[in-house]
Scaffold this active site. Structure first.
Site, PDB file in Angstrom:
ATOM      1  N   SER A 262       0.839  -1.199   0.000  1.00  0.00           N
ATOM      2  CA  SER A 262       0.000   0.000   0.000  1.00  0.00           C
ATOM      3  C   SER A 262       0.867   1.239   0.000  1.00  0.00           C
ATOM      4  O   SER A 262       1.904   1.288   0.673  1.00  0.00           O
ATOM      5  CB  SER A 262      -0.912   0.012   1.243  1.00  0.00           C
ATOM      6  OG  SER A 262      -1.636   1.223   1.330  1.00  0.00           O
ATOM      7  N   HIS A 264      -0.914   4.075   0.665  1.00  0.00           N
ATOM      8  CA  HIS A 264      -1.943   4.876   1.330  1.00  0.00           C
ATOM      9  C   HIS A 264      -2.834   5.590   0.316  1.00  0.00           C
ATOM     10  O   HIS A 264      -3.321   6.699   0.550  1.00  0.00           O
ATOM     11  CB  HIS A 264      -1.303   5.898   2.274  1.00  0.00           C
ATOM     12  CG  HIS A 264      -2.081   6.111   3.546  1.00  0.00           C
ATOM     13  ND1 HIS A 264      -1.785   5.464   4.722  1.00  0.00           N
ATOM     14  CD2 HIS A 264      -3.154   6.891   3.823  1.00  0.00           C
ATOM     15  CE1 HIS A 264      -2.626   5.845   5.667  1.00  0.00           C
ATOM     16  NE2 HIS A 264      -3.482   6.701   5.146  1.00  0.00           N
TER      17      HIS A 264
END
Length: 372
Positions: A262, A264
């Protein structure tokens, strides 16, 4: 075409989709923009800095094409899977969405209700106006609690105990948010998310989550800190924010039960590589020792299929869920998940793959458009 064991079989026909308020995910996005204030939309739709990572997450997914196998004899699908002991109707979780009260008055409570109806699980954000216990009571389905790698270890452990007592099935530790990213869209509107939108889990401390996110001072946690708290937590633990082979190895060494690739959603450090680009590196480093999740840029059922083909065990969906929440609360989220699953299943069928185990690197190839 659906799992025979599903209590609530998803409708995959085009006729069923067009009979709903929202026939496509695109219609949900348009409704969300109309529903939200310009300030809330700037928070939801924006990213960090010049939004390079935000753009690259979706653009990189578009660089893969499918390699279908026709006359495969596939007539029924089994999309069921499990992740950290949680049974899922299809391999999707909802991402933690901080400040969710900006998008709906009941925020994550509505998401928890919808994911239970869809027979999947949400990851519930720590930085929310709603205490984790309140969200836990919103549905009887499985839930994962997200916590940040910050503060004193004893404080983290206290949160972990609260999550266990409230019935959460696992913890998700976010490591890429020691402070808030440089998010210019709300900045240009002179909008600052109210502290209470991030601080429902802090009781009398009130602004603790907001203070940490705004501080710009970072976190003194290391992989050794994470390993230390891991040894004192009974729930399975997933680490969110892994982008490199080095951090994947560190996560396994720290005792993590799963890792999530990820950036974000492009909302923290800008100019990071797209998560779908980094996914194969992390999968190779993990070598099957723990499951791998991926988050970032997932907008369609075809994106889910690509991510699974490139090695993910489960796929996280964030912005589309927040937009569905804004559009129509739990009903909107359930509709979005139903449409996402329907397109995913239709794509699996057209690609000639019957089960999740059939989805491997042979399903995709780099996209080439001759003459461009």
């Amino acid at each position: 075409m659906t799992n025979s064991t599903d209590e609530q079989a998803v409708e995959t026909s085009i006729e069923a989709a067009t009979s709903r308020r929202f026939a496509t995910l695109g219609e949900i996005y348009e409704c969300a923009r109309d529903q939200l204030s310009p300030d809330a939309w700037a928070v939801l739709d924006g990213g960090a800095g010049a939004e390079q990572s935000l753009h690259d997450n979706t653009a990189a997914l578009a660089q893969w094409s499918f390699r279908p196998r026709y006359l495969s004899g596939v007539t029924e699908l089994d999309t069921s899977t499990s992740f950290l002991g949680i049974e899922l109707a299809f391999p999707v979780l909802t991402s933690p969405i901080g400040g969710d009260g900006l998008f709906h008055e009941r925020g994550q409570c509505e998401i928890a209700s919808a994911t239970s109806m869809a027979a999947i699980a949400p990851i519930v954000s720590e930085a929310s106006p709603f205490p984790l216990e309140t969200v836990a009571k919103a549905s009887d389905g499985p839930k994962i609690m997200q916590l940040h790698a910050w503060g004193e270890p004893d404080e983290f452990l206290a949160f972990a105990r609260r999550a266990a007592l409230a019935g959460y099935s696992a913890l998700c530790v976010t490591i890429d948010c020691p402070t808030l990213g440089w998010r210019e869209r709300p900045m240009t509107r002179r909008f600052d998310t109210p502290a209470q939108q991030w601080s429902g889990n802090y009781g009398a401390a009130g602004g603790s989550a907001a203070d940490r996110l705004r501080s710009g001072t970072g976190s003194d946690w290391t992989w050794e800190t994470l390993a230390g708290v891991r040894s004192r937590v009974d729930l399975p633990m997933l680490v969110k924010g892994v982008l490199t082979a080095e951090d994947a190895e560190a996560a396994v060494a720290a005792g993590m039960d799963a890792v999530m690739v990820s950036n974000h959603g492009g909302r923290q450090l800008d100019c990071l590589p797209a998560t779908i680009v980094q996914l194969p590196e992390v999968v190779t480093a993990i070598r099957g020792r723990v499951p791998v999740a991926v988050d970032g840029g997932i907008r369609r059922g075809t994106d889910v299929l690509k991510a699974l083909a490139l090695g993910a065990d489960v796929v996280l969906v964030g912005r589309p869920i927040a937009m569905a929440l804004a559009a129509d609360g739990a009903n909107g989220v359930y509709t979005a998940l139903t449409l996402l699953r329907a397109e995913f299943e239709r794509s699996m069928l057209l690609a000639g793959r019957r089960t999740i185990a059939d989805l491997d690197r042979s399903v995709v190839q780099p996209r080439t458009v001759h003459g461009f």
